[in-house]
Design a protein around this motif. Structure first.
Motif, mmCIF file in Angstrom:
data_model
loop_
_atom_site.group_PDB
_atom_site.id
_atom_site.type_symbol
_atom_site.label_atom_id
_atom_site.label_comp_id
_atom_site.label_asym_id
_atom_site.label_seq_id
_atom_site.Cartn_x
_atom_site.Cartn_y
_atom_site.Cartn_z
ATOM 1 N N VAL A 1 -8.857 5.739 10.142
ATOM 2 C CA VAL A 1 -7.617 5.826 9.354
ATOM 3 C C VAL A 1 -7.166 7.274 9.216
ATOM 4 N N ILE B 1 -6.591 -2.871 13.733
ATOM 5 C CA ILE B 1 -6.307 -1.869 12.695
ATOM 6 C C ILE B 1 -6.969 -2.260 11.372
ATOM 7 N N GLN B 2 -7.043 -3.574 11.077
ATOM 8 C CA GLN B 2 -7.674 -4.030 9.837
ATOM 9 C C GLN B 2 -9.164 -3.697 9.796
ATOM 10 N N GLY C 1 7.109 8.807 10.500
ATOM 11 C CA GLY C 1 6.426 9.392 9.339
ATOM 12 C C GLY C 1 7.407 9.882 8.298
ATOM 13 N N LEU D 1 0.560 4.481 13.824
ATOM 14 C CA LEU D 1 0.207 3.065 13.948
ATOM 15 C C LEU D 1 1.440 2.180 13.914
ATOM 16 N N VAL D 2 2.421 2.553 13.095
ATOM 17 C CA VAL D 2 3.685 1.802 13.057
ATOM 18 C C VAL D 2 4.367 1.854 14.425
ATOM 19 N N ASP E 1 6.645 9.380 16.474
ATOM 20 C CA ASP E 1 5.670 9.304 15.385
ATOM 21 C C ASP E 1 6.122 10.134 14.195
ATOM 22 N N SER F 1 -2.517 8.478 12.092
ATOM 23 C CA SER F 1 -1.602 8.465 10.955
ATOM 24 C C SER F 1 -0.898 7.114 10.859
ATOM 25 N N THR F 2 -0.407 6.810 9.653
ATOM 26 C CA THR F 2 0.289 5.532 9.456
ATOM 27 C C THR F 2 1.518 5.428 10.341
ATOM 28 N N SER F 3 2.273 6.535 10.451
ATOM 29 C CA SER F 3 3.475 6.519 11.276
ATOM 30 C C SER F 3 3.136 6.247 12.746
ATOM 31 N N GLN G 1 8.936 6.837 6.542
ATOM 32 C CA GLN G 1 7.962 6.196 5.659
ATOM 33 C C GLN G 1 7.751 7.006 4.378
ATOM 34 N N GLU G 2 7.596 8.311 4.525
ATOM 35 C CA GLU G 2 7.371 9.160 3.352
ATOM 36 C C GLU G 2 8.547 9.111 2.393
#
Length: 280
Positions: free
Chosen positions: A108, A100-101, A197, A116-117, A193, A112-114, A200-201
């Motif tokens: 990216v 991911i880095q 999300g 990937l979490v 997901d 979405s960030t969610s 997180q938001e």
């Protein structure tokens, strides 16, 4: 197979050793479990029938020893399987994080960030549990299957045909259920997901939520997403749990068939009581 090799890249030697030792111990446990009914049959058919107390004590101690040894193998197999699966999960999580880095801006935007979490938490945990099942159940089940079939044909080849009939009665419904359940679990993961999300938001924008007095709206939004996860999970699980009653039904029908045909064989003198008990 290639995907599994990629996941195992970088796995430490001690975890690889544990992943190898666990199946070996499971095989030993299975062999002893299959041997115990045969010992019990000898005790009934020879020792009890002939009123030979010495024979009963001797084989009884042998059966107790086999049971304790099987228990020890099972405990050690569980220990090493847990060590191997935890190490495997750590390796997968580390590789995922490093990957991911290196994501480009296009990656990216796509993931979405969610999402990937979820991959780094829920998905890795599921992968860990799956790996543990592979080195335990996926070794134990076929080895037990082959060993039990061989032993059943050794005891009475005619009675063993009951198992041959029972196998497709379990395998076919299980295959259909797995095929139908897979899309439902995919839908459940998408809802996970969305849930991640939403959380997180709210954590990132908690000041904005309070500033614009949006607490009730965000609570309602979270409730909708959480209900979607619950509904999709119930929808998937209620299909999977059908496996157990089907297996129980086939198993009890097999026991009834064994008792019926075994009783007739005993009356005809072609089978002994201990052999019937070992079948059950």
């Amino acid at each position: 197979m290639n995907s599994l090799k990629k996941l195992l890249v970088g796995l430490e030697k001690r975890f690889k050793v544990s992943a190898f030792v666990a199946p070996v111990l499971i095989m030993g446990e299975v062999l002893l479990e299959v041997l115990i009914p045969l010992i019990m049959a000898r005790i009934i058919d020879v020792g009890i029938t002939n009123h030979d107390v010495g024979f009963v004590v001797k084989y009884g101690l042998l059966m107790i020893g086999a049971a304790l040894l099987s228990l020890g193998f099972g405990i050690l197999a569980g220990k090493y399987a847990a060590i191997a699966s935890v190490g495997f999960a750590r390796n997968v999580r580390r590789n995922l994080f490093n990957k991911i880095q290196d994501f480009s801006f296009g990656n990216v935007d796509k993931f979405s960030t969610s999402s990937l979490v979820t991959r780094l938490t829920t998905d890795v945990t599921n992968t860990q549990n799956t790996f543990q099942m592979i080195i335990r159940m996926c070794v134990r089940a076929p080895f037990m299957f082959v060993s039990a079939i061989i032993m059943s044909f050794y005891i009475n080849s005619k009675m063993a045909l009951i198992f041959i009939v029972a196998i497709p009665l379990i395998a076919v419904p299980a295959g259909i259920i797995m095929k139908k359940a897979f899309p439902r679990f995919q839908e459940m993961m998408k809802n996970y997901d969305l849930l991640n999300g939403a959380v997180q938001e709210n954590l990132i924008g908690i000041r904005a939520v309070k500033a614009f007095v949006r607490e009730k709206d965000e609570i309602e939004r979270f409730r909708i997403v959480a209900n979607a996860v619950r509904t999709s999970q119930v929808k998937a699980e209620k299909l999977v749990i059908l496996n157990m009653p089907i297996m129980q039904l086939v198993m009890y029908l097999s026991i009834i068939a064994i008792l019926w045909f075994g009783g007739n064989f005993i009356i005809a003198g072609s089978m002994q009581m201990g052999e019937l008990i070992s079948f059950i």
